[in-house]
Structure formats: C-alpha cells, structure tokens
Design a protein around this motif. Structure first.
Motif, PDB file in Angstrom:
ATOM      1  N   ALA A 107       0.834  -1.205   0.000  1.00 34.96           N
ATOM      2  CA  ALA A 107       0.000   0.000   0.000  1.00 34.96           C
ATOM      3  C   ALA A 107       0.869   1.256   0.000  1.00 34.96           C
ATOM      4  N   VAL A 108       1.952   1.224   0.745  1.00 36.07           N
ATOM      5  CA  VAL A 108       2.869   2.370   0.786  1.00 36.07           C
ATOM      6  C   VAL A 108       3.487   2.590  -0.598  1.00 36.07           C
ATOM      7  N   LEU A 109       3.889   1.510  -1.260  1.00 36.09           N
ATOM      8  CA  LEU A 109       4.462   1.631  -2.605  1.00 36.09           C
ATOM      9  C   LEU A 109       3.446   2.244  -3.571  1.00 36.09           C
ATOM     10  N   ARG A 110       2.215   1.821  -3.477  1.00 40.52           N
ATOM     11  CA  ARG A 110       1.175   2.380  -4.357  1.00 40.52           C
ATOM     12  C   ARG A 110       0.983   3.879  -4.097  1.00 40.52           C
ATOM     13  N   GLU A 111       1.077   4.283  -2.845  1.00 41.13           N
ATOM     14  CA  GLU A 111       0.954   5.709  -2.507  1.00 41.13           C
ATOM     15  C   GLU A 111       2.153   6.511  -3.009  1.00 41.13           C
ATOM     16  N   LEU A 112       3.327   5.900  -2.982  1.00 39.28           N
ATOM     17  CA  LEU A 112       4.537   6.589  -3.436  1.00 39.28           C
ATOM     18  C   LEU A 112       4.635   6.686  -4.951  1.00 39.28           C
ATOM     19  N   ALA A 113       3.966   5.788  -5.648  1.00 39.33           N
ATOM     20  CA  ALA A 113       4.064   5.749  -7.113  1.00 39.33           C
ATOM     21  C   ALA A 113       3.596   7.071  -7.719  1.00 39.33           C
ATOM     22  N   ALA A 114       4.437   7.624  -8.575  1.00 39.48           N
ATOM     23  CA  ALA A 114       4.119   8.869  -9.274  1.00 39.48           C
ATOM     24  C   ALA A 114       5.036   8.980 -10.483  1.00 39.48           C
ATOM     25  N   PRO A 115       4.600   9.660 -11.536  1.00 40.84           N
ATOM     26  CA  PRO A 115       5.423   9.767 -12.744  1.00 40.84           C
ATOM     27  C   PRO A 115       6.795  10.399 -12.496  1.00 40.84           C
ATOM     28  N   HIS A 116       6.899  11.281 -11.514  1.00 39.80           N
ATOM     29  CA  HIS A 116       8.169  11.955 -11.249  1.00 39.80           C
ATOM     30  C   HIS A 116       9.068  11.180 -10.274  1.00 39.80           C
ATOM     31  N   ARG A 117       8.601  10.002  -9.827  1.00 41.94           N
ATOM     32  CA  ARG A 117       9.323   9.257  -8.805  1.00 41.94           C
ATOM     33  C   ARG A 117       9.557   7.818  -9.272  1.00 41.94           C
ATOM     34  N   ALA A 118      10.800   7.375  -9.230  1.00 41.09           N
ATOM     35  CA  ALA A 118      11.135   5.991  -9.554  1.00 41.09           C
ATOM     36  C   ALA A 118      11.281   5.205  -8.253  1.00 41.09           C
ATOM     37  N   LEU A 119      10.599   4.078  -8.173  1.00 38.07           N
ATOM     38  CA  LEU A 119      10.731   3.173  -7.038  1.00 38.07           C
ATOM     39  C   LEU A 119      11.607   2.014  -7.495  1.00 38.07           C
ATOM     40  N   VAL A 120      12.788   1.899  -6.885  1.00 35.15           N
ATOM     41  CA  VAL A 120      13.803   0.957  -7.361  1.00 35.15           C
ATOM     42  C   VAL A 120      14.217   0.026  -6.229  1.00 35.15           C
ATOM     43  N   VAL A 121      14.052  -1.271  -6.440  1.00 31.02           N
ATOM     44  CA  VAL A 121      14.559  -2.252  -5.487  1.00 31.02           C
ATOM     45  C   VAL A 121      16.080  -2.172  -5.507  1.00 31.02           C
ATOM     46  N   ALA A 122      16.679  -2.148  -4.329  1.00 30.97           N
ATOM     47  CA  ALA A 122      18.140  -2.208  -4.195  1.00 30.97           C
ATOM     48  C   ALA A 122      18.434  -3.247  -3.130  1.00 30.97           C
ATOM     49  N   THR A 123      18.741  -4.476  -3.584  1.00 35.86           N
ATOM     50  CA  THR A 123      18.906  -5.600  -2.669  1.00 35.86           C
ATOM     51  C   THR A 123      20.211  -6.340  -2.912  1.00 35.86           C
TER      52      THR A 123
END
Length: 177
Positions: A107-123
């Motif tokens: 749910a937090v990831l869905r809230e953070l999702a935006a065209p100006h923001r990249a959500l990138v796994v770093a593992t």
C-alpha cells in the motif's frame, strides 16, 4: 533516459518483506548438512554466514558469487564432507508464496508511485532468490527497476551496483540498509 525528480531505492529483506529463508529454505539446507555431518544447525549457519561475509569483504570475489547461497551452502557442506543435493533456488521458488509483506508495504508503494518518482529495489540478494518472492507477493509491477548484484555485477557497496540511477534524479533516497 527518463528523468525523475526522485529515485527511492528500497531494500527488501527485513525492510519490505520477510522471505522464506528462515521458515522454509535454511531448515532444509541445514537439515541435510546436519544429517550427514553431525554438526549443529547453529554451527553450520555460522559457517555459512562467515563464508558469505568473507566473500563480501574480498573484492576479488565476483559480487554474484559473494551472494550465491547455493554456492556458499555447497562449499560449506563440502568442507564438512557433505554433498548437498538440496537447492536454495528451488526451495525459494517452491516457498516464495510463504513470504510476507511488512507494514502494508504494498500500500505504501502504491501511494509513493508517481510519474516523477522511480521506485527501485536495491537488494544484496541475487535475482534468482528475490524475483520469485516479489512475483509471488505481487510486488514486481510496483517497481520501476530491480537492482541485484547480478544486474550490474556489484554489491551495494560498489558504485556499479546502482548503474545510472543516481544520475537520473535530483534526489535519491535509500530506504533500508
């Protein structure tokens, strides 16, 4: 190259998810080695952790090999005179759905999702161990990219791990380690 205002690097294990290692992978791997070596599970797990730490500390060891739990487990088993038949990768795939998402992370990831923001796994985990879990939990589509040591042949401590991502945004944020 898509410009982003912000890149949010997100760690997985114990930050966003609990993977199946403790519940389903290590019990099988350790059980097989214990049965053939007579060593305690705790001792074997300590040997596995020490081998992983030594590999990560040695820049001569390729990053993929440093984080390859199948290879690490086989090497430790071999030192104890055991031929390991179980596969970490196969066990992760088999038990990926037993993983869990922490703190409503999806749910937090869905809230953070935006065209100006990249959500990138770093593992630090290899794709062969992380992707099945992300897929099983339905998280893969929520990310712009997934960085693992095998993506850019680097550990998180290496600049190469992050590829071109740091240059693609005005602000980069790391969530987790």
């Amino acid at each position: 190259m898509t410009p982003y205002q912000t890149v949010v690097f997100i760690d997985l294990d114990a930050t966003l998810i609990i993977n199946p290692f403790d519940r389903a992978v290590w019990p099988v791997i350790l059980g097989e080695i214990v049965a053939q070596s007579g060593q305690t599970p705790e001792h074997i797990l300590d040997l596995i952790a020490a081998e992983n730490a030594a590999r990560q500390a040695d820049d001569r060891v390729p990053p993929v090999q440093a984080m390859d739990w199948d290879d690490i487990s086989r090497v430790v088993a071999g030192r104890l005179g055991v031929t390991l038949t179980a596969s970490v990768e196969a066990l992760v795939r088999q038990h990926a759905a037993q993983s869990s998402i922490l703190d409503a992370g999806d749910a937090v990831l869905r809230e953070l999702a935006a065209p100006h923001r990249a959500l990138v796994v770093a593992t630090k985990g290899l794709a062969k161990y992380q992707r099945p879990v992300l897929d099983a939990l339905g998280l893969t589509p929520l990310f712009t990219s997934i960085l693992t040591p095998d993506a850019h042949n680097g550990l998180k401590k290496h600049r190469a791990f992050f590829g071109e991502w740091p240059e693609r945004a005005r602000l980069a944020v790391m969530v987790g380690d």
